[in-house]
Design an enzyme around this catalytic site. Sequence first.
Site, PDB file in Angstrom:
ATOM      1  N   HIS A 222      42.040  42.104  33.371  1.00 21.93           N
ATOM      2  CA  HIS A 222      43.018  41.980  34.461  1.00 21.93           C
ATOM      3  C   HIS A 222      44.134  43.010  34.370  1.00 21.93           C
ATOM      4  CE1 HIS A 222      44.715  40.045  37.952  1.00 21.93           C
ATOM      5  NE2 HIS A 222      45.897  40.182  37.377  1.00 21.93           N
ATOM      6  N   TYR A 226      46.126  46.584  36.747  1.00 20.91           N
ATOM      7  CA  TYR A 226      47.508  47.057  36.891  1.00 20.91           C
ATOM      8  C   TYR A 226      47.718  48.406  36.217  1.00 20.91           C
ATOM      9  CZ  TYR A 226      48.508  42.822  39.279  1.00 20.91           C
ATOM     10  OH  TYR A 226      48.493  41.837  40.227  1.00 20.91           O
ATOM     11  N   HIS A 373      36.847  42.897  47.010  1.00 20.09           N
ATOM     12  CA  HIS A 373      38.240  42.841  46.563  1.00 20.09           C
ATOM     13  C   HIS A 373      38.588  44.055  45.720  1.00 20.09           C
ATOM     14  CE1 HIS A 373      41.958  41.406  44.771  1.00 20.09           C
ATOM     15  NE2 HIS A 373      41.409  41.540  43.578  1.00 20.09           N
ATOM     16  N   PHE A 374      37.707  44.418  44.787  1.00 23.34           N
ATOM     17  CA  PHE A 374      37.974  45.589  43.956  1.00 23.34           C
ATOM     18  C   PHE A 374      38.039  46.863  44.795  1.00 23.34           C
ATOM     19  CE2 PHE A 374      35.999  43.374  40.061  1.00 23.34           C
ATOM     20  CZ  PHE A 374      37.236  42.876  39.706  1.00 23.34           C
ATOM     21  N   HIS A 375      37.241  46.907  45.851  1.00 20.39           N
ATOM     22  CA  HIS A 375      37.269  48.102  46.690  1.00 20.39           C
ATOM     23  C   HIS A 375      38.544  48.180  47.527  1.00 20.39           C
ATOM     24  CE1 HIS A 375      33.044  48.537  45.563  1.00 20.39           C
ATOM     25  NE2 HIS A 375      33.122  49.774  46.001  1.00 20.39           N
ATOM     26  N   ARG A 438      26.856  39.145  43.759  1.00 17.38           N
ATOM     27  CA  ARG A 438      27.795  40.223  43.485  1.00 17.38           C
ATOM     28  C   ARG A 438      27.111  41.562  43.249  1.00 17.38           C
ATOM     29  NH1 ARG A 438      32.562  39.804  38.914  1.00 17.38           N
ATOM     30  NH2 ARG A 438      33.338  41.938  39.069  1.00 17.38           N
ATOM     31  N   ARG A 439      26.038  41.582  42.485  1.00 19.91           N
ATOM     32  CA  ARG A 439      25.389  42.843  42.137  1.00 19.91           C
ATOM     33  C   ARG A 439      23.883  42.674  42.285  1.00 19.91           C
ATOM     34  NH1 ARG A 439      28.785  42.007  37.251  1.00 19.91           N
ATOM     35  NH2 ARG A 439      30.556  43.449  37.280  1.00 19.91           N
TER      36      ARG A 439
END
Length: 552
Positions: A222, A226, A373-375, A438-439
């Site tokens: 996580h 950041y 979300h990551f994208h 997801r993958r």
Amino acid sequence: MNPIASINPKDAKLTMAHFYVAFISLFLGATAGLLQVLVRSGKVTLPAGIQYYQVLTVHGVLLALVFTTFFIIGFIFATQSKTCGSYTDGERRWGWIGYWMMTVGVAIAATFILLGEASVLYTMYAPMMAHPMHYIGLTLVVVGSWVCGFVVFHRHARWRKENRGQVTPLLSYMGVMTMIMWLVACLGLATTVLVQIIPWSLGLVPTIDVLISRTLFWYFGHPLVYFWLLPAYMAWYVVVPKVIGGKIFSDALARLSFVLFILFSIPVGFHHQLLEPGIDPFWKYLQVVLTFLVVIPSLMTAFALFATFEMRGRELGATGLLGWWKKMPWKDARFFAPFMGMLFFAAGGAGGLVNASHQLNQVVHNTIWVTGHFHLTVGSAVAMTFFGVAFWIVPSITGRTLTPKVNKLGLIQTWLWTIGMLFMSGAMHTAGLYGAPRRSAFSTYAGNEDTLAWIPYQIAQAVGGTFLFLGALLMVYIFVYLAFYAPKGETEFPVGEVHDQAEKVPAVFENFKLWVAITFALVLFAYTIPFIDMIQNAPPGSPGYTNVIGRQ
């Protein structure tokens, strides 16, 4: 290097070396990403000898790890050289040592991915196992980044010693805090890789405790987000105000937000493990609460940025609640790209609240929603801000000019990326709500009547991926042109000034030992008892137990 470069030419050379690796990785990673979405659409079959998960790993490693890490360190080196002054020969030498460690590590890791020995979705995530040299290569990348981090720490400390009693340059302070977060976060990754995964992959130990390994990974995973975001915040807080002709709303508020990010973004890894057994629900709940506290510095940042926009708008004659909107320099790619990244991050933050919520997470867990979300976060907010930074930093430190033609290309590149991400991430979020995994490659669900509803979204992802690939190609062209072919001249290195009425910066913000100590106290509070439970209740290495996995 040109003598009118904005920083010491030797420092510029070190920065550009990092950028070269970053943008080569952008090109190769984007190519792999295009192949992924085309395969998922069912319209393309990979050539014999190339596997889908191999391509996925290339995409993840090169974009999420290599592009980001090399660009971030190069950016921090350049901003620190600009605001604190040139590095010494010794500091620069250690910077080069860190760079070559990372570059050699990337080459080793990439070799074993291409050999098909490391198709592990870019993570160090048991029970998937790669060739030990893949992990050793990535370890070199991490350790090399630590060496660069200590160079940043040393330069900041030297400035403080030479300028006692003065407020340190904001960009240098932010660079130090970013690297502190990276080093503290990497302790979990280093522990699982060096103590568990490498011995396991070498065959030195027969089993690995998956729960402990995943917990250590997510302790790192996580704050990794950041580590990507804080350099973008550096640009938003300090560079964007100068680009629009305004001033920084508050130096103290900017520093406080970075302190809070360190405190709240590290002891929160359990919110990635909400559906994993073996962790007491109380500790999951506690870390969910800590996760939601990260919203505070995010909202502080949004407040500070839009306050800056409004103040500048009113200086230019804007009236009303949103009158500033018409006064922003929308035709300046240095502003437009990071601003679009900010908008994407607002959407990504909302999705992040879903991911961190115990109940809502059960709807989207392990679906392609998470990939979407990551994208939005690293793929949009971070990448677009880095692109916006590249438009000015490359010509500025190499003594060249950002021409009007290249500025136009920058606007086109930003629109290509925006349209592509709206298609791809939007489709990923929607398909995730339908339960799309997801993958997965197309072949894993093609022909299944329950999942035929996903196919239009996979095609939409392919459309979006095509736009993104074109945007990546254009970005690489812009980078090469600005680095080698743009007319020689002087380009501004925009560093914002603090508003005259801003409050003074409290000295406590410079007490790095205090903030690191509080961070470790929070980590010990959040993880000590859960780890004791995991170790005490660890099952023997028997096939009947699910969280202890033998060599594959």
